[in-house]
Design an enzyme around this catalytic site. Structure first.
Site, short mmCIF file in Angstrom:
data_model
loop_
_atom_site.label_atom_id
_atom_site.label_comp_id
_atom_site.label_asym_id
_atom_site.label_seq_id
_atom_site.Cartn_x
_atom_site.Cartn_y
_atom_site.Cartn_z
N GLY A 174 39.99 44.85 33.97
CA GLY A 174 39.63 45.14 35.14
C GLY A 174 38.33 46.24 35.50
O GLY A 174 38.31 46.99 34.61
N HIS A 212 39.89 41.04 37.19
CA HIS A 212 39.51 41.40 38.61
C HIS A 212 38.39 42.52 38.78
O HIS A 212 38.32 43.41 37.79
CB HIS A 212 40.84 41.64 39.42
CG HIS A 212 41.45 42.84 38.78
ND1 HIS A 212 41.17 44.30 39.24
CD2 HIS A 212 42.59 42.89 38.22
CE1 HIS A 212 42.13 45.15 38.69
NE2 HIS A 212 42.90 44.59 37.94
N ASP A 213 37.55 42.40 39.48
CA ASP A 213 36.49 43.35 39.75
C ASP A 213 35.58 43.71 38.94
O ASP A 213 34.96 44.58 38.94
CB ASP A 213 37.34 44.65 40.38
CG ASP A 213 37.85 44.49 41.60
OD1 ASP A 213 37.63 44.26 42.72
OD2 ASP A 213 39.26 44.48 41.29
#
Length: 256
Positions: free
Chosen positions: A137, A119-120
């Protein structure tokens, strides 16, 4: 063409010329650009935007919920640019509300089998992630970087433009542009000269980058002292400016 065994949500936006293979699953909030191909048994889910002419091979998982225990089903995005190749069993996940709210992947990248992008993350253009390489992440990977097989990058770490990670590298600090990082708790292993030549860097530019590299990482100077020496002794160019600014913005420190 959509195979009759594929499951495509009626609200999904599938452009002209998209091919969806047997038993693939396409979720409600998915958008797939013109000319893309989705392989058999792939799952495309979440709020996912896939650009034109992407190839997603069988068994890939794209846009599934992030592996973050704080995630509560919020609308966060995975945005994939044009002409990406995503091979078998690769997992690409969206952002989180505690991060930047999206995972962004540029254009023309190759994700070999079993890669993972958490994520991100922000991945630039024409990046190659070899088999089994992993981004935790909030990682940033700049254009033309190459991540060797089974390499892993710690969360909030950056990999600079045209940098290369050796196979199995465990990266916990930022990797400067144009350099090679290698080893468990990776350290700098020199300049990615071959990669720079392949990109068409001139001999003068490569020579300047080499001098900046030696001053930054091999002189024993503090970072601020090394940058001052580079500004004094190395002709400024976009590549040298980026090299300096990347180091100055580091929050985790740089691989040395």
């Amino acid at each position: 063409m959509i195979h009759p065994t594929a499951i495509v949500h009626p609200e999904a936006q599938v452009a002209e010329g998209v091919e969806i293979g047997p038993y693939a699953i396409i979720g409600e909030h998915v958008r797939i650009g013109r000319g893309s191909r989705i392989g058999a048994h792939s799952v495309i889910d979440g709020w996912t935007d896939i650009g034109e002419e992407c190839q997603i091979f069988h068994m890939a998982s794209v846009g599934g919920i992030p592996q973050d225990l704080k995630y509560r089903g919020e609308e966060t995005w995975l945005r994939i640019g044009k002409r990406n190749i995503i091979r078998e069993f690769t997992t690409l996940q969206p952002g989180t509300v505690t991060g930047i709210g999206e995972t962004v992947i540029g254009e023309g990248n190759l994700f070999m089998a079993y890669c993972h992008v958490a994520h991100d993350c922000v991945v630039g253009n024409r990046v190659i992630m070899a088999n089994g390489s992993t981004l935790a992440g909030h990682v940033v990977v700049e254009d033309h970087a190459i991540l060797g097989g089974l390499s892993a990058v710690h969360q909030f770490t950056r990999v600079g433009e045209s940098a290369m990670l050796s196979g199995g590298a465990m990266v916990g600090q930022d990797v400067l542009p144009y350099t090679i990082a290698s080893g468990n708790r990776a350290t700098s292993a020199g300049l990615n000269t071959v990669g720079l030549k392949r990109r068409g860097f001139s001999p003068d530019t490569i020579s300047a980058v080499k001098k900046a590299y030696r001053l930054m990482l091999r002189s024993g100077l503090r970072l601020d002292e090394a940058i001052a020496r580079i500004r004094e002794e190395v002709p400024m160019s976009p590549e040298i400016v980026h090299f300096i600014e990347f180091a100055q913005k580091s929050e985790r420190g740089i691989c040395r």
